[in-house]
Scaffold this active site. Sequence first.
Site, PDB file in Angstrom:
ATOM      1  N   GLU A  25      88.832 112.618 -12.112  1.00 18.61           N
ATOM      2  CA  GLU A  25      89.787 112.794 -11.171  1.00 18.61           C
ATOM      3  C   GLU A  25      90.012 112.342 -10.058  1.00 18.61           C
ATOM      4  O   GLU A  25      90.955 112.122  -9.390  1.00 18.61           O
ATOM      5  CB  GLU A  25      90.476 114.201 -11.484  1.00 18.61           C
ATOM      6  CG  GLU A  25      90.697 114.804 -12.872  1.00 18.61           C
ATOM      7  CD  GLU A  25      89.457 115.282 -13.927  1.00 18.61           C
ATOM      8  OE1 GLU A  25      88.485 115.101 -13.278  1.00 18.61           O
ATOM      9  OE2 GLU A  25      89.891 115.821 -14.928  1.00 18.61           O
ATOM     10  N   VAL A  52      90.089 114.398 -21.971  1.00 17.94           N
ATOM     11  CA  VAL A  52      90.573 114.583 -20.430  1.00 17.94           C
ATOM     12  C   VAL A  52      89.311 114.782 -19.501  1.00 17.94           C
ATOM     13  O   VAL A  52      89.499 114.364 -18.232  1.00 17.94           O
ATOM     14  CB  VAL A  52      91.554 116.146 -20.256  1.00 17.94           C
ATOM     15  CG1 VAL A  52      91.800 116.345 -18.897  1.00 17.94           C
ATOM     16  CG2 VAL A  52      92.899 115.372 -21.107  1.00 17.94           C
ATOM     17  N   ALA A  53      88.389 115.604 -19.927  1.00 14.89           N
ATOM     18  CA  ALA A  53      87.115 115.803 -19.369  1.00 14.89           C
ATOM     19  C   ALA A  53      86.733 114.458 -18.882  1.00 14.89           C
ATOM     20  O   ALA A  53      85.810 114.494 -17.771  1.00 14.89           O
ATOM     21  CB  ALA A  53      86.297 116.821 -19.808  1.00 14.89           C
ATOM     22  N   ASP A  79      90.778  75.967  10.345  1.00 11.48           N
ATOM     23  CA  ASP A  79      90.741  74.799  11.400  1.00 11.48           C
ATOM     24  C   ASP A  79      90.212  75.274  12.658  1.00 11.48           C
ATOM     25  O   ASP A  79      90.112  76.682  12.914  1.00 11.48           O
ATOM     26  CB  ASP A  79      92.309  74.707  11.911  1.00 11.48           C
ATOM     27  CG  ASP A  79      92.311  73.662  13.027  1.00 11.48           C
ATOM     28  OD1 ASP A  79      91.849  72.625  12.939  1.00 11.48           O
ATOM     29  OD2 ASP A  79      93.035  74.078  13.968  1.00 11.48           O
TER      30      ASP A  79
END
Length: 461
Positions: free
Chosen positions: A285, A280-281, A327
Amino acid sequence: MPPYYRLAVDATLEELQTNAEQGLSAPEASRRLEEHGPNRLPTKSGSSLLQIIISQFTNILVLILIAAAAVSLLVGDVKDVIVILVIVVLNAALGTYQEYQAEQALAALSAMQVPLVRVRRAGEVKQVNAHEVVPGDIVMLQEGDRVPADGRVIESHNLQIEEAALTGESQAVFKKADVLDKDDVPLGDRANLVFMSTSVTYGRGAMAVTGTGLNTEIGKIAALLMEVEDTETPLTKRINQLSRYLVIGAIGVVIIVFLAGALRGIPLTQMLLTSISLAVAAVPESLPAVITISLSLGAARMVERNVLIRKLPAVETLGSVTTICSDKTGTLTKNEMTATLLALPGHDDVNVSGIGYSAEGTFKLANGEPLDPKADAAVGRFLKAMALSTDAYLEYDNQGEVNVVGDTTEGALLVAAQKVGWTRPQLEQDLPRVGELPFSSERKAMTTIHEPRDAETGRLF
């Protein structure tokens, strides 16, 4: 059946089962509208607010953050859960706001007033919604009108149509009702056909509608655009690639730390929680929020330049463009003509400065000496004659931008006179038009006759 440009007017009307004098009856027009559908080009439906909100949570990196929050909750780390969820919600709220605002702006543009068209129905000229035009309708055209559908010219009185939206050519094309007895005539050379989304710049005429909606030349282009599939932007690809690397790395950390602790005899439950916490670290985040804020700032700057960003990643995509194929007319150029030189017999050439339809500009002789057209009778008379011998007029929008209604060449002449402070309505107060010989392909000239209101004006001319 041969193409309509090879059919005579009578044969065209017979093929379309219509009449030039009477047009279609109301019941027949309703039946054809039911058969062919509304005369509009299809567009992709916009996303609803719920769809936009859901799309904010489909990014792989955001899903990883949600998974990290769930794992943090399981291990009892409430602080991490709150921080991650706040970031995810703020990121989604910012993205939703930006994209929803863009969708609302696009919806407002699509809902702008639909032009009215003059058609001949049951022998009477009526105004109908452009979406209600059907094949076989007899449409009346005059200067300033936008052609509502593809059609065959059945009547032309010096009719000129600017087809830059379709062919890219800024010069108006003369339209006539004569048959073109040739095979495979290029689109721009079909002088007896008119096309949807082009503009009448001069004269008047009538057309028999041959195609509406997707059955028009511009509709074919719209159909090709509808087939373009949505693809990932370069930024989205890189974020997804980074997310995959993070997932693989996090799983690797979990496995390595768990096995190392188990081999050292540490309890398995403790090692599992430790491994997951490290995984998780490893998740950044704040990255989604940083990306969304950066793109939102870019989108805000683009709006200041009149560019509407529908999807935030498109901001970065625009910066990744390496080759633009476009164009010329209306993209690299503005489809505006400018008078830059006055050549008079017995008088030095006069250079005129300025760009486009802006009334700012000066007059100078070839040697650079400034010239005042109000003090030079020959130049002043020439500029006034140019402005008077036109049928175009200048229109100003809310931002002060000038639009020419009518022939672009005549618009350039009006702007040249306006650089001195002379406008056609003002000049016609002293020199009202009492007659004219309209421009024709045979004479290649337009002549207007004016009656001087006072002796001084009469002496000048």
